[in-house]
Design a protein around this motif. Sequence first.
Motif, mmCIF file in Angstrom:
data_model
loop_
_atom_site.group_PDB
_atom_site.id
_atom_site.type_symbol
_atom_site.label_atom_id
_atom_site.label_comp_id
_atom_site.label_asym_id
_atom_site.label_seq_id
_atom_site.Cartn_x
_atom_site.Cartn_y
_atom_site.Cartn_z
ATOM 1 N N ALA A 1 0.802 -1.223 0.000
ATOM 2 C CA ALA A 1 0.000 0.000 0.000
ATOM 3 C C ALA A 1 0.830 1.264 0.000
ATOM 4 C CB ALA A 1 -0.921 0.018 1.219
ATOM 5 N N LEU A 2 0.278 2.249 -0.691
ATOM 6 C CA LEU A 2 0.700 3.648 -0.572
ATOM 7 C C LEU A 2 -0.238 4.273 0.451
ATOM 8 C CD1 LEU A 2 1.905 6.448 -1.427
ATOM 9 C CD2 LEU A 2 0.158 6.467 -3.239
ATOM 10 N N VAL A 3 0.322 4.930 1.456
ATOM 11 C CA VAL A 3 -0.484 5.653 2.433
ATOM 12 C C VAL A 3 -0.156 7.136 2.295
ATOM 13 C CG1 VAL A 3 -1.001 6.005 4.869
ATOM 14 C CG2 VAL A 3 -0.565 3.698 4.017
ATOM 15 N N VAL A 4 -1.187 7.923 2.025
ATOM 16 C CA VAL A 4 -1.037 9.371 1.880
ATOM 17 C C VAL A 4 -1.793 10.023 3.028
ATOM 18 C CG1 VAL A 4 -1.411 11.363 0.398
ATOM 19 C CG2 VAL A 4 -0.893 9.134 -0.631
ATOM 20 N N GLU A 5 -1.053 10.556 3.976
ATOM 21 C CA GLU A 5 -1.642 11.164 5.172
ATOM 22 C C GLU A 5 -0.681 12.225 5.695
ATOM 23 O OE1 GLU A 5 -3.628 12.595 7.800
ATOM 24 O OE2 GLU A 5 -4.704 10.803 7.122
ATOM 25 N N ASP A 6 -1.179 13.440 5.905
ATOM 26 C CA ASP A 6 -0.311 14.521 6.361
ATOM 27 C C ASP A 6 -0.193 14.607 7.879
ATOM 28 O OD1 ASP A 6 -2.977 15.413 6.504
ATOM 29 O OD2 ASP A 6 -2.391 17.505 6.306
ATOM 30 N N GLU A 7 -1.124 13.994 8.599
ATOM 31 C CA GLU A 7 -1.075 14.033 10.058
ATOM 32 C C GLU A 7 -0.222 12.877 10.573
ATOM 33 O OE1 GLU A 7 -4.859 14.646 12.032
ATOM 34 O OE2 GLU A 7 -5.668 15.418 10.133
ATOM 35 N N PHE A 8 0.859 13.215 11.254
ATOM 36 C CA PHE A 8 1.827 12.215 11.691
ATOM 37 C C PHE A 8 1.184 11.105 12.520
ATOM 38 C CE2 PHE A 8 4.733 10.531 14.864
ATOM 39 C CZ PHE A 8 5.688 9.966 14.042
ATOM 40 N N ASN B 1 5.446 0.223 -6.813
ATOM 41 C CA ASN B 1 5.762 -0.235 -5.459
ATOM 42 C C ASN B 1 4.550 -0.556 -4.602
ATOM 43 O OD1 ASN B 1 8.502 0.090 -5.958
ATOM 44 N ND2 ASN B 1 8.486 2.200 -5.272
ATOM 45 N N PHE B 2 3.336 -0.410 -5.130
ATOM 46 C CA PHE B 2 2.150 -0.645 -4.316
ATOM 47 C C PHE B 2 0.992 -1.142 -5.171
ATOM 48 C CE2 PHE B 2 2.687 3.855 -5.258
ATOM 49 C CZ PHE B 2 1.499 4.187 -5.878
ATOM 50 N N ARG C 1 -6.517 19.649 -1.562
ATOM 51 C CA ARG C 1 -7.271 18.429 -1.826
ATOM 52 C C ARG C 1 -6.399 17.460 -2.629
ATOM 53 N NH1 ARG C 1 -9.854 20.166 1.828
ATOM 54 N NH2 ARG C 1 -11.978 20.906 1.734
ATOM 55 N N SER C 2 -6.550 16.189 -2.342
ATOM 56 C CA SER C 2 -5.731 15.145 -2.978
ATOM 57 C C SER C 2 -6.306 14.644 -4.299
ATOM 58 C CB SER C 2 -5.580 13.964 -2.016
ATOM 59 O OG SER C 2 -6.855 13.418 -1.704
ATOM 60 N N TYR C 3 -7.328 15.292 -4.811
ATOM 61 C CA TYR C 3 -8.060 14.786 -5.975
ATOM 62 C C TYR C 3 -7.178 14.545 -7.198
ATOM 63 C CZ TYR C 3 -12.007 16.454 -3.168
ATOM 64 O OH TYR C 3 -12.907 16.684 -2.158
ATOM 65 N N GLU C 4 -6.239 15.427 -7.458
ATOM 66 C CA GLU C 4 -5.366 15.260 -8.625
ATOM 67 C C GLU C 4 -4.545 13.976 -8.510
ATOM 68 O OE1 GLU C 4 -1.853 17.697 -11.034
ATOM 69 O OE2 GLU C 4 -2.767 18.606 -9.263
ATOM 70 N N ALA C 5 -4.045 13.694 -7.311
ATOM 71 C CA ALA C 5 -3.274 12.465 -7.091
ATOM 72 C C ALA C 5 -4.174 11.240 -7.244
ATOM 73 C CB ALA C 5 -2.619 12.490 -5.719
ATOM 74 N N VAL C 6 -5.393 11.308 -6.732
ATOM 75 C CA VAL C 6 -6.328 10.185 -6.851
ATOM 76 C C VAL C 6 -6.679 9.948 -8.323
ATOM 77 C CG1 VAL C 6 -8.636 9.355 -6.260
ATOM 78 C CG2 VAL C 6 -7.187 10.406 -4.510
ATOM 79 N N ASP C 7 -6.857 11.010 -9.090
ATOM 80 C CA ASP C 7 -7.089 10.845 -10.530
ATOM 81 C C ASP C 7 -5.935 10.073 -11.176
ATOM 82 O OD1 ASP C 7 -9.599 12.123 -10.712
ATOM 83 O OD2 ASP C 7 -8.660 14.099 -10.983
ATOM 84 N N GLY D 1 -4.819 2.441 -12.588
ATOM 85 C CA GLY D 1 -5.481 1.211 -12.205
ATOM 86 C C GLY D 1 -5.272 0.802 -10.759
ATOM 87 N N ILE D 2 -4.914 1.744 -9.900
ATOM 88 C CA ILE D 2 -4.671 1.459 -8.486
ATOM 89 C C ILE D 2 -5.966 1.628 -7.698
ATOM 90 C CG2 ILE D 2 -3.395 2.158 -6.410
ATOM 91 C CD1 ILE D 2 -1.607 0.895 -8.548
ATOM 92 N N PRO D 3 -6.476 0.567 -7.064
ATOM 93 C CA PRO D 3 -7.657 0.712 -6.195
ATOM 94 C C PRO D 3 -7.339 1.702 -5.076
ATOM 95 C CG PRO D 3 -7.196 -1.609 -6.627
ATOM 96 C CD PRO D 3 -6.014 -0.822 -7.135
#
Length: 126
Positions: free
Chosen positions: A9-16, A52-53, A66-72, A78-80
Amino acid sequence: MSDESPVRALVVEDEFLLLALLEDLLPDLGVEVTARARSLEGALAAAKSPANFDVALVDVNLGGERSYEAVDELLAAGIPTLFITGYGSGSLPPRFAALPVLGKPFGRDDLARALAMLCGQRMATR
């Protein structure tokens, strides 16, 4: 992905603290965190190199962006993808209506259910 190997998994989270919580909970659910990002810029870079994920867990709000561009980008590769948000699924653009959403705050069981929606029943049995 075979049933014996962990989901990567790729985890995208800004809060430590939330990132640390996810990194603690995910291995118990059969998910290996192989990539991390704490900003939109980092998420975009990761999304453009998805080798890698297998899946992505992405916070909606990354330091006010907003993370929308990265999610697009992730979806185009093809990454769920699973959204993580404290805003609720109703705040997402319509193009993301089919994506699973994990609401903040969440616990282990909430995360397991969201991963089951993302990856299928394989995750629910771990």
